[in-house]
Design an enzyme around this catalytic site. Structure first.
Site, PDB file in Angstrom:
ATOM      1  N   GLY A 159     -35.802 -14.425 156.424  1.00  0.00           N
ATOM      2  CA  GLY A 159     -35.268 -14.343 157.786  1.00  0.00           C
ATOM      3  C   GLY A 159     -35.063 -15.704 158.417  1.00  0.00           C
ATOM      4  O   GLY A 159     -34.134 -15.900 159.213  1.00  0.00           O
ATOM      5  N   ALA A 163       2.719 -20.962 153.937  1.00  0.00           N
ATOM      6  CA  ALA A 163       2.595 -21.910 152.830  1.00  0.00           C
ATOM      7  C   ALA A 163       1.212 -22.532 152.849  1.00  0.00           C
ATOM      8  O   ALA A 163       0.917 -23.377 153.694  1.00  0.00           O
ATOM      9  CB  ALA A 163       3.666 -22.999 152.928  1.00  0.00           C
ATOM     10  N   GLY A 164       0.369 -22.087 151.920  1.00  0.00           N
ATOM     11  CA  GLY A 164      -0.965 -22.644 151.794  1.00  0.00           C
ATOM     12  C   GLY A 164      -1.103 -23.339 150.454  1.00  0.00           C
ATOM     13  O   GLY A 164      -0.749 -24.506 150.298  1.00  0.00           O
ATOM     14  N   SER A 165      -1.569 -22.586 149.455  1.00  0.00           N
ATOM     15  CA  SER A 165      -1.655 -23.153 148.107  1.00  0.00           C
ATOM     16  C   SER A 165      -0.282 -23.529 147.573  1.00  0.00           C
ATOM     17  O   SER A 165      -0.138 -24.492 146.804  1.00  0.00           O
ATOM     18  CB  SER A 165      -2.321 -22.145 147.159  1.00  0.00           C
ATOM     19  OG  SER A 165      -3.657 -21.894 147.554  1.00  0.00           O
ATOM     20  N   GLU A 217      -8.283 -37.105 147.589  1.00  0.00           N
ATOM     21  CA  GLU A 217      -8.662 -35.961 148.417  1.00  0.00           C
ATOM     22  C   GLU A 217      -9.748 -35.127 147.746  1.00  0.00           C
ATOM     23  O   GLU A 217     -10.744 -34.758 148.372  1.00  0.00           O
ATOM     24  CB  GLU A 217      -7.440 -35.090 148.701  1.00  0.00           C
ATOM     25  CG  GLU A 217      -7.762 -33.872 149.556  1.00  0.00           C
ATOM     26  CD  GLU A 217      -6.546 -33.014 149.847  1.00  0.00           C
ATOM     27  OE1 GLU A 217      -6.641 -32.140 150.719  1.00  0.00           O
ATOM     28  OE2 GLU A 217      -5.499 -33.215 149.193  1.00  0.00           O
TER      29      GLU A 217
END
Length: 380
Positions: A341, A131-133, A241
């Protein structure tokens, strides 16, 4: 682009910037504070900021804070991230503290909010391996027991749990009519029996953790808000948030731009500074314009939230988070390309800025989720 700030806010920004230049303005200082970049938080520096009253900037006065709004909070976040201050614990602390302030008991509020003012760290845990989004898919369970709850399950990607005092943890306490029903928030001391905190190695260093809860008992007094209404409580904190993440990444974007500008002014090839070549000059112009747009957006949303603190600005907060995080990633990538670089060398720091921005378009709601939210506000 000039910003219209009050004298008080201008002084705050200047004071924070001066502090960061003195305390973490060189790579040598930052390496010493962060174990050569592996740690994202230095508690001693954090407590010095607490002593100056900065960490309590948005904490109500009755708990020892300054009682300011989101505009002042975002000014602090921008300047400390621009100054590369290693205080990663502050973002999650403010998010968690706002939940306790809105929904916690008086004892919980005093413990957490007074702790924030004094330099303590808080964490928040939602995500799980499956369960993320989709927060509604949470499976970590809290079962009723005598005088409390017993929690079993695994959480993941929990920022700062390894040095926080408490974790604001969301677990499933029941099943209702929808997948978002039956979620409850808990105040979990990080030293409680049955909780194991295990760090996850990432390209950004030591920042996030897996949490393993095995027969972890919490008393009823650990419940934050109303049992079963954790989803509504989470939704109430989304403005904050997203604005916190937007402000943090806009500060990093500004820093990456300034470092790139300094480099292209000084670096010479073919007998002249490389910034004088049109191919780079125009990229600098585009980046500067995008930064100004993002700053105006963030400031405008902050002003709107401060004017109507009880209103949910879902569209505007998602726009700010989307714009500022995507822009920070873009500018650090552009900076790395223009520095050639040297952009890859740890000596110059652009690679570290890039590593800090890449994940910002994932945590706190991915860019894809932000676009989905914005689209829904238009009835799509």
């Amino acid at each position: 682009m000039p910003r219209v700030l009050s004298d008080e806010r201008r002084d705050l920004v200047r004071t924070i910037a001066d502090f960061c230049r003195r305390e973490c303005g060189t790579k040598e200082q930052r390496d010493k504070l962060t174990d050569d970049g592996q740690e994202q938080h230095n508690q001693k520096l954090y407590e010095r900021m607490a002593a100056l009253g900065w960490l309590g900037i948005a904490v109500p006065e009755e708990y020892g804070g300054a009682g300011q709004g989101i505009t002042d909070l975002c000014l602090f976040l921008q300047e400390t991230s621009y100054g590369l201050a290693p205080i990663s614990g502050f973002g999650t602390t403010v998010i968690a503290a706002a939940a306790y302030e809105k929904f916690g008991t008086e004892e919980q509020r005093r413990t957490v909010l007074e702790g924030v003012v004094n330099g303590r760290v808080e964490a928040i845990s939602m995500s799980e391996p499956g369960a993320g989004s989709d927060v509604g898919a949470l499976a970590c369970r809290a079962e009723r027991a005598d005088g409390g709850y017993v929690i079993n399950g695994q959480k993941t990607w929990c920022s700062n749990a390894h040095f926080a005092d408490h974790i604001l943890l969301i677990a499933r306490t029941g099943q209702g009519g929808g997948k978002h029903d039956g979620l409850t928030q808990f105040m979990v001391p990080t030293g409680v029996d049955g909780l194991q905190i295990r760090g996850i190695d990432t390209m950004g260093g030591k920042d996030v953790n897996d949490l393993y809860l095995t027969d972890c008992f919490l008393p009823d007094s650990a419940v934050v808000g109303t049992p079963g209404e954790g989803w509504a409580q989470l939704m109430a904190g989304l403005n904050l948030e997203r604005m916190i993440l937007a402000a943090l990444m806009l500060g990093v974007a500004r820093r990456a731009f300034d470092d790139t500008l300094t480099y292209v002014r000084q670096r010479e090839q073919f007998g002249r500074p490389i910034g004088s070549f049109q191919v780079l000059k125009h990229r600098i112009a585009d980046m500067a314009t995008e930064l100004a747009c993002a700053q105006l957006l963030l400031d405008d949303v902050c002003a709107a939230i401060d004017a109507e603190p009880g209103r949910v600005f879902a569209r505007e907060a998602s726009m700010a988070k989307l714009k500022c995080t995507e822009l920070a990633k873009h500018i650090t990538l552009e900076g790395m390309q223009m520095m050639g670089g040297y952009g890859y060398a740890t000596e110059y720091g652009m690679e570290a800025l890039l590593r800090s921005t890449v994940v910002s378009t994932v945590y706190g709601g991915t860019s894809e989720i932000q676009r989905e939210i914005i689209g829904r506000t238009y009835g799509l």
